[in-house]
Design an enzyme around this catalytic site. Structure first.
Site, PDB file in Angstrom:
ATOM      1  N   ASP A 144       0.234   1.297   8.908  1.00 28.57           N
ATOM      2  CA  ASP A 144      -0.217   0.773  10.098  1.00 28.57           C
ATOM      3  C   ASP A 144       0.794   0.393  11.224  1.00 28.57           C
ATOM      4  OD1 ASP A 144      -1.929  -0.042   8.261  1.00 28.57           O
ATOM      5  OD2 ASP A 144      -1.223  -1.947   7.605  1.00 28.57           O
TER       6      ASP A 144
ATOM      7  N   GLY B 139       1.058  -1.108   0.138  1.00 30.42           N
ATOM      8  CA  GLY B 139      -0.169  -0.037   0.108  1.00 30.42           C
ATOM      9  C   GLY B 139       0.928   1.343  -0.110  1.00 30.42           C
TER      10      GLY B 139
END
Ligand code: F6P
Length: 343
Positions: free
Chosen positions: A128, A11
């Site tokens: 994250d 990502g």
């Protein structure tokens, strides 16, 4: 003087361009290296899809979100003759080493390639913040700020309407974004994957606030949060090349459940990819720059099979094996701090 391939995988994340710029700037001006950019992560290496990466092409990109190289979730080890194609591509470009910039999956491929004898130095990236070898990954602080700004905005509308608002943030199987943005945004409950939640207890927090004459509540939920008595709720069925199920949508279930159990009007917002877009915060530009410089220094010293990492205030190198052994889950003490403010 070395010739180095650079790629960004997984990502995207604010700060990637800061890393690319730093690798090239220090690599060219201090070490005399030259570079090749691979487009769309490992896919570009497999296909030998390259772009010029030099001082000119990396100028003016520090503040830009996304990645000038493009990215994808490609697993070399799922592709036919994957390792051989990486070797061929490196030979075709006369490369001595690769610098992959990515999270658990992209660097997991790097680790296996390193075992096959390919020279790699990894740079940890993910909003994250779930990579074990490093205290922080770049992109995380920007995602937290975007989520916090959204929570601030949702607060005022929740208050005007006497509503419960459920805000879903990303983070996959780690609750870092949820807890940081939840604490910063003054959330009344924060649900994270590391602490399976009891929906009745969440409703109890909301009821308690209403009894105390607070007429609205904000519930922050990580996309990977799981109820005590079931599996993660997701609106999707698909898996990526690394076998990860696509998460997202738990806020919809929570909206329904909280409204029906408490009788209070409830709305949900899924922040989604907004958290990955736009300009990086100064923190992530600086961390990305430090990581880029450290990675190209490691290549210059031939110190391969490593990932650059932040430990305290120092940027150092850790073995890819160590960095990827386990995901870095939420610090229990941090969650306990957040809990003080629930309900
Ligand atoms: O790993 C970063 C991340 O944004 C996760 O938080 C999220 O689950 C996932 O990527 C979304 O991936 P995609 O962009 O492929 O939908």
């Amino acid at each position: 003087m070395a010739r180095i391939g650079v790629l960004t995988g997984g990502g995207d994340c604010p700060g990637l361009n800061a890393v690319i710029r730093a690798i090239v700037r220090k690599g060219v001006t201090v070490h005399g290296h030259s570079f090749v950019g691979f487009r769309y992560g490992w896919a570009g290496v497999l296909e030998n899809d390259t772009v010029t990466l030099d001082l000119d092409s990396t100028r003016g990109i520090l503040h830009r979100g996304g990645t000038i190289l493009g990215t994808s979730r490609t697993n070399v080890f799922k592709a036919e003759n994957g390792v051989q194609r990486v070797v061929d591509s490196m030979r075709a470009n006369d490369l001595d080493a690769l610098i992959p910039i990515g999270g658990e999956d992209t660097l997991g491929v790097a680790r296996r390639l390193s075992e096959e004898g390919i020279n790699v130095v990894g740079v940890p990236k993910t909003i994250d913040n779930d990579l074990a070898g490093t205290d922080f990954t770049f992109g995380f602080q920007t995602a937290v700020q975007i989520a916090t700004d959204a929570i601030d905005r949702l607060h005022t509308t929740a208050e005007s309407h006497n509503r419960v608002i459920v805000v879903e943030v990303m983070g996959r199987h780690a609750g870092w974004i949820a807890v940081y943005s939840g604490i910063a945004g003054g959330a009344d409950a924060i649900l994270v994957p590391e602490r399976p939640f009891d929906i009745e207890q969440v409703c109890e927090h909301v009821r308690r606030r209403h009894q105390a004459k607070r007429t609205f509540s904000i519930v922050v939920v990580a996309e990977g949060a799981t109820p005590v008595d079931g599996d993660a709720w997701t609106a999707h069925q698909t898996k990526d090349a690394f076998g990860h199920v696509r998460l997202g949508g738990i806020a919809l279930e929570l909206e329904r459940e909280i409204e029906s159990r408490t009788g209070f009007e409830c709305r949900m917002t899924i922040l989604g990819h907004v958290q990955r877009g736009g300009s990086p915060l100064a923190y992530d530009r600086v961390l990305g720059t430090r990581f880029g410089v450290a990675a190209v220094d490691a290549v210059s010293e031939g110190d391969y099979g490593k990932m650059v990492a932040l430990r305290g205030t120092q940027v150092l190198r850790v073995a890819l094996d160590e960095a990827l052994a386990e995901p870095k889950l939420l610090d229990p003490e941090l969650y306990e701090t957040a809990e003080v403010f629930f309900g």
